[in-house]
Scaffold this active site. Structure first.
Site, PDB file in Angstrom:
ATOM      1  N   ARG A  45       7.700   5.259  -3.742  1.00  0.00           N
ATOM      2  CA  ARG A  45       6.780   4.385  -4.486  1.00  0.00           C
ATOM      3  C   ARG A  45       5.667   3.867  -3.584  1.00  0.00           C
ATOM      4  O   ARG A  45       5.882   3.590  -2.402  1.00  0.00           O
ATOM      5  CB  ARG A  45       7.504   3.236  -5.192  1.00  0.00           C
ATOM      6  N   GLY A  66       4.545  -0.761  -0.220  1.00  0.00           N
ATOM      7  CA  GLY A  66       5.523   0.258  -0.598  1.00  0.00           C
ATOM      8  C   GLY A  66       5.538   1.373   0.427  1.00  0.00           C
ATOM      9  O   GLY A  66       5.852   1.151   1.579  1.00  0.00           O
ATOM     10  N   MET A  67       5.195   2.582   0.005  1.00  0.00           N
ATOM     11  CA  MET A  67       5.214   3.764   0.888  1.00  0.00           C
ATOM     12  C   MET A  67       6.628   3.999   1.424  1.00  0.00           C
ATOM     13  O   MET A  67       6.833   4.143   2.620  1.00  0.00           O
ATOM     14  CB  MET A  67       4.256   3.635   2.092  1.00  0.00           C
ATOM     15  N   HIS A  68       7.581   3.950   0.536  1.00  0.00           N
ATOM     16  CA  HIS A  68       8.949   4.233   0.945  1.00  0.00           C
ATOM     17  C   HIS A  68       9.791   4.581  -0.281  1.00  0.00           C
ATOM     18  O   HIS A  68       9.350   4.398  -1.420  1.00  0.00           O
ATOM     19  CB  HIS A  68       9.553   3.046   1.714  1.00  0.00           C
ATOM     20  N   ALA A  69      10.990   5.085  -0.008  1.00  0.00           N
ATOM     21  CA  ALA A  69      11.997   5.310  -1.050  1.00  0.00           C
ATOM     22  C   ALA A  69      13.285   4.629  -0.596  1.00  0.00           C
ATOM     23  O   ALA A  69      13.399   4.189   0.555  1.00  0.00           O
ATOM     24  CB  ALA A  69      12.229   6.810  -1.247  1.00  0.00           C
TER      25      ALA A  69
END
Ligand code: TYD
Length: 133
Positions: A96, A48-51
């Site tokens: 997230r 994840g580590m993104h929107a």
């Protein structure tokens, strides 16, 4: 927070259980344009580590468990996805992170758009600027 846990409608009998997901229903609140799955994960490898600027998703832990950190730029919440009987809806503009995958965890993701790298926000400071401006 633009997310919610959805209770699935379960058809269960002596033979086992069945869950059916259809687009534009009260379970999946968008037209399903793409399905992908995540597997062969490891507990010490985060994802994840993104929107997303546009994408909406419903995520189901078909097998195993993992933790989601959900962040709207103002606060952060942690939830565990650990049953195929619930779906995690994540709307637009939510950062997230996925952590603590159990061995053998399998996530199925239903998505409202085709894959488009241009609508990802992969930098947390950029995300904060976009949601707080
Ligand atoms: P990424 O979005 O980084 O995965 P996660 O959110 O689980 O951390 O995607 C990993 C790679 O897969 C990246 O190179 C983009 C590619 N990808 C596609 O080509 N199509 C897709 O539908 C998705 C979700 C990812």
């Amino acid at each position: 927070m633009n997310y919610k846990l959805i209770d699935m409608n379960i058809f269960g009998d002596d033979r086992g259980k069945l869950i059916s997901l259809e687009g534009n229903s009260n379970v999946i609140p968008f037209d399903i344009k793409r399905v992908y799955y995540i597997y062969d994960t490891a507990p010490d490898q985060d994802r994840g580590m993104h929107a997303h600027k546009e994408l909406e998703q419903v995520i189901v832990a078909i097998d195993g468990a993992c933790q989601f950190i959900l962040d709207d730029g103002k606060s952060r919440e942690k939830i565990w996805l650990n049953t195929p009987e619930k779906g995690l809806y994540i709307g637009k503009n939510m950062w997230r992170e996925m952590k603590h995958f159990s061995y053998g965890c399998k996530l199925m993701v239903l998505a409202s758009t085709h894959y488009d790298e241009n609508e990802y926000i992969r930098d947390y400071d950029t995300f904060l600027k976009e949601v707080n401006d």
